[in-house]
Design an enzyme around this catalytic site. Structure first.
Site, short mmCIF file in Angstrom:
data_model
loop_
_atom_site.label_atom_id
_atom_site.label_comp_id
_atom_site.label_asym_id
_atom_site.label_seq_id
_atom_site.Cartn_x
_atom_site.Cartn_y
_atom_site.Cartn_z
N GLU A 42 0.84 -1.20 0.00
CA GLU A 42 0.00 0.00 0.00
C GLU A 42 0.88 1.25 0.00
O GLU A 42 1.80 1.36 0.80
CB GLU A 42 -0.91 -0.02 1.24
CG GLU A 42 -1.63 1.27 1.55
CD GLU A 42 -2.51 1.76 0.42
OE1 GLU A 42 -2.48 2.98 0.14
OE2 GLU A 42 -3.23 0.93 -0.19
N GLN A 43 0.56 2.19 -0.90
CA GLN A 43 1.40 3.38 -0.99
C GLN A 43 1.23 4.33 0.18
O GLN A 43 2.15 5.08 0.51
CB GLN A 43 1.13 4.12 -2.30
CG GLN A 43 -0.21 4.79 -2.41
CD GLN A 43 -0.33 5.63 -3.68
OE1 GLN A 43 0.64 5.81 -4.40
NE2 GLN A 43 -1.52 6.12 -3.94
N ARG B 252 -17.42 4.53 4.92
CA ARG B 252 -16.39 3.79 4.18
C ARG B 252 -15.20 3.42 5.08
O ARG B 252 -14.66 2.31 4.99
CB ARG B 252 -15.90 4.63 3.00
CG ARG B 252 -14.85 3.96 2.13
CD ARG B 252 -14.40 4.89 1.01
NE ARG B 252 -15.43 5.10 0.02
CZ ARG B 252 -15.55 4.37 -1.09
NH1 ARG B 252 -14.70 3.39 -1.34
NH2 ARG B 252 -16.52 4.62 -1.95
N TYR C 171 -28.35 9.71 3.18
CA TYR C 171 -28.72 8.56 4.00
C TYR C 171 -27.90 8.61 5.29
O TYR C 171 -26.81 9.18 5.34
CB TYR C 171 -28.51 7.23 3.27
CG TYR C 171 -27.13 7.02 2.69
CD1 TYR C 171 -26.05 6.65 3.48
CD2 TYR C 171 -26.92 7.16 1.31
CE1 TYR C 171 -24.80 6.43 2.93
CE2 TYR C 171 -25.68 6.94 0.76
CZ TYR C 171 -24.62 6.58 1.56
OH TYR C 171 -23.38 6.37 1.02
N ASP D 140 -11.42 -0.60 -9.20
CA ASP D 140 -11.33 0.61 -10.01
C ASP D 140 -10.15 0.60 -10.97
O ASP D 140 -10.19 1.27 -12.01
CB ASP D 140 -11.24 1.85 -9.11
CG ASP D 140 -12.58 2.25 -8.53
OD1 ASP D 140 -13.61 1.67 -8.93
OD2 ASP D 140 -12.61 3.15 -7.67
#
Length: 389
Positions: A33-34, A107, A216, A296
């Site tokens: 992970e960067q 998230r 929401y 993505d």
């Protein structure tokens, strides 16, 4: 065969899902992970039944229950009058219909849950501060090189490093990202800062000419996530972290329903973010030798179908299943692409086209005739756990 060692570039939601699913099947995984510390930007996220089915399969049902807010119903409403155009039963109905819940999370909470599951299995499997600069594939393995000069070699390398994927840029056609004509604003609004009748309003969408507003609750109802979308020209910033003055969306949504106006008005100071939505055309292939793409990096899409995260999570599980249920690695990667690429290509296209239906000149027409959305298109019924690989 000997179980392959897998290097995943990117420790986002899709990469972590793949790692957890591979670990459960006895595969050694390293995530590079960067970022220098683990975390996730963004705000609210919708988890549809095709996604929550996978989280249950990963053994995370109890943990998910602690962070998931499940609405009983959602409404699509007219931008000005507030008339209900479409009502969408959720809650108990979603579980009875699909077997798994529909709900909303922050998230960062979902990311933290998946991270913990992966690290509980292998505390050393996530390497931080690793910015990929080059990827090559040769024979039965692949090598990724990082900015600090280090390398990792794996039987398979997975590019799960997002829309600006270094893995994609190294081996696959990149194509220029194109501005879709949509600009969005988002924020998390504390529920306590909303008028009581606004805080109690049913979640969902307000749709109108060239714009839509989604809201929401998240974090057990203590905050409301909103995203306000408007068609614009000339915007160039693709970042999710550009701060914005609230005056811009307030002006753009002037005349919209009170729920929209009051939610925008309650936005926290320095807590409003603005970004442009960019898209890329579907790739011709997701596999080059022993390198493949996920999420993505393979199929970035606009958010109007609510399936971006679900596609990444489905990718992660299907990839893990292919690598462990098919004895030949090359055949496994080919099968992964065959299962995932058509579905994700179609989703990219549908996500773009639904924006036109949601932002039509006559909002009231949305309810006339059959509604074409993620539910009626059958997305919620997809079973990544049971599909034949």
């Amino acid at each position: 065969m000997t179980s392959p060692n897998v290097v995943i570039v990117g420790a986002g939601i899709g990469g972590l899902t793949a790692a957890r699913a591979l670990q459960m099947r006895g595969i050694r995984v390293v995530l590079a992970e960067q970022a220098t510390q683990l975390g996730e930007i963004g705000a609210g996220l919708t988890l549809t039944p095709n996604l929550t089915r996978i989280l249950y399969h990963l053994g995370l049902e109890d943990e998910l229950a602690n962070i998931l807010l499940v609405p009983e119903v959602q409404h699509i409403r007219h931008w000005q009058s507030g008339d209900i155009l479409v009502g969408k039963p959720r809650g108990r109905v979603a579980i009875e219909t699909y077997g798994f819940p529909y709900g909303h999370v922050h998230r960062a909470d979902l990311h933290a849950m998946l991270t913990k599951a992966v690290l509980d299995h292998d505390p050393d499997c996530i390497l931080l501060g690793k910015t990929a600069t080059h990827v090559m594939t040769s024979g039965t393995n692949a090598i990724v090189t990082f900015e600090d000069g280090s390398t990792l070699t794996g039987d398979v390398i997975v590019g799960a490093d997002g829309v600006r994927s270094a893995v994609r840029a190294a081996l696959f056609e990149t194509g220029l990202a194109r501005f879709t004509g949509h600009v969005a604003w988002r924020a998390l609004v504390p529920t306590a800062d909303l008028p009581d009748h606004i805080a109690k309003a049913i979640p969902g969408l307000f749709i109108g000419p060239g714009k839509l507003f989604m809201r929401y609750p998240v974090r057990q109802g203590t905050a409301w996530n909103y995203a306000a979308f408007a068609r614009q020209t000339g915007w160039k910033n693709e970042s999710w972290s550009s701060r914005s003055e609230i005056g811009d969306p307030l002006a753009l949504f002037a005349g919209w329903h009170e729920v929209v106006h009051e939610t925008l008005k309650a936005s926290p100071e320095d807590g409003v973010f603005k970004w442009a939505l960019y898209a890329r055309d579907p790739l011709s292939t997701w596999v080059k030798g022993r390198v493949t793409l996920l999420g993505d990096a393979a199929h970035a899409m606009v958010p109007f179908l609510g399936q971006g995260a679900a596609m990444s999570v489905e990718d992660g599980l299907i990839l893990a299943r292919c690598l462990t249920e098919i004895s030949d690695v090359d055949a496994a990667l080919a099968r992964y692409q065959a299962l995932r690429k058509p579905r994700c290509d179609e989703t990219q296209i549908e996500a773009s086209s639904i924006a036109d239906r949601l932002q039509a000149e006559e909002a009231g027409n949305y309810a006339k005739g059959p509604v074409r959305d993620e539910e009626t298109l059958g997305y919620y019924r997809y079973d990544a756990v049971g599909v034949q690989v």
